[in-house]
Design an enzyme around this catalytic site. Structure first.
Site, mmCIF file in Angstrom:
data_model
loop_
_atom_site.group_PDB
_atom_site.id
_atom_site.type_symbol
_atom_site.label_atom_id
_atom_site.label_comp_id
_atom_site.label_asym_id
_atom_site.label_seq_id
_atom_site.Cartn_x
_atom_site.Cartn_y
_atom_site.Cartn_z
ATOM 1 C CB THR A 1 47.865 30.276 40.711
ATOM 2 O OG1 THR A 1 48.629 29.310 41.433
ATOM 3 C CG2 THR A 1 46.499 29.693 40.387
ATOM 4 C CB THR B 1 52.190 32.907 44.716
ATOM 5 O OG1 THR B 1 51.687 34.223 44.937
ATOM 6 C CG2 THR B 1 53.249 32.591 45.755
ATOM 7 C CB CYS B 2 51.805 28.233 42.127
ATOM 8 S SG CYS B 2 50.501 28.290 43.373
ATOM 9 C CB SER B 3 53.782 30.310 37.834
ATOM 10 O OG SER B 3 52.737 29.409 37.549
#
Length: 245
Positions: free
Chosen positions: A48, A50-52
């Site tokens: 996803t 923001t996570c990446s």
């Protein structure tokens, strides 16, 4: 959602099903936390945005500083299966982070962080948070505010590092534009390494970024061109002056 801060409590006792070297390997919370200081960050899903783009890369980038300040391991946890987490690890800057699949959401549920994201087609996922765990006991939690969407305000790596040691200095990072066979480029890279500045090298060539890219970014025609923390330093001589200050 009524998320609960569990500082002072033990982490949930869970066995994670992981896939390592094409074999199933059970990993328990005791193996992860017992006798160690562990920084954990949990997020809604692998791959996803923001996570990446932010959450995982920054923890990976600051891993050496965390280690210098007493953190034995950094763990990223998400309600995804092990195949997804392994694929994400290969796709990301994650060499210094252990990615743990909470496939059934048992750990997240035990933390009181399992939330319903069916509106996104995600099903049940972890709320975004981070925590510092010492010998299995939660020392500190940074829980994102309970607002719509996917807030990312307090569970970041820098906030955690600041809690552990407010005087800790993140490593400087640089980007250097080079050309093959350039002796000044080689000298500049040695200078960066000697000063503990990690760098990404962008090679100007006919098959990659061209001289047009160099002029557009650095407004220069010669190499090397060095940027440190976003600041354009210039060539090798300029770098020497910058590092001597």
């Amino acid at each position: 959602m009524a998320l609960v801060n569990k500082e002072g409590q033990n982490v949930p006792a869970v066995t994670f099903r992981t896939r390592q070297n094409n074999e199933w390997v059970n990993v328990t919370t005791d193996e992860i936390f017992k006798g160690k200081t562990v920084a954990v960050f949990s997020l809604p899903g692998a791959f996803t945005p923001t996570c990446s783009s932010s959450h995982l890369p920054r923890f990976n980038e600051l891993a050496s500083v965390f280690k210098e300040n007493g953190v034995d391991e950094i763990v990223c946890l998400s309600v995804n299966d092990t195949f997804v987490m392994n694929a994400w690890a290969e796709d990301q800057e994650s060499d210094n982070v252990t990615l743990i699949p909470d496939g059934n959401g048992e750990f997240s549920e035990g933390m009181g962080m399992l939330v319903d994201k069916t509106d996104l087609g995600f099903g049940m996922r972890s709320w975004r948070y981070s925590m510092l765990v010492k010998d299995g006991v939660i020392d500190k939690m940074f829980i994102e505010p309970e607002v719509p969407g996917d807030p990312f305000e307090v569970s970041d790596a820098d906030t955690m590092l600041n809690y552990i040691n407010s005087e800790a200095k993140p490593p400087r990072v640089a980007t250097i534009f080079t050309k093959p066979g350039c002796p000044f480029c080689a000298k500049a890279k040695v200078l960066l390494e000697a000063n503990g500045i990690s760098f990404e090298e962008i090679t100007i060539s006919n098959h990659g970024p061209s001289s047009k890219t160099l002029r557009a970014v650095a407004q220069a025609d010669t190499v090397p061109q060095v940027f440190v923390e976003g600041e354009h330093i210039g060539g090798c001589d300029d770098l020497e002056v910058f590092l001597s200050k």
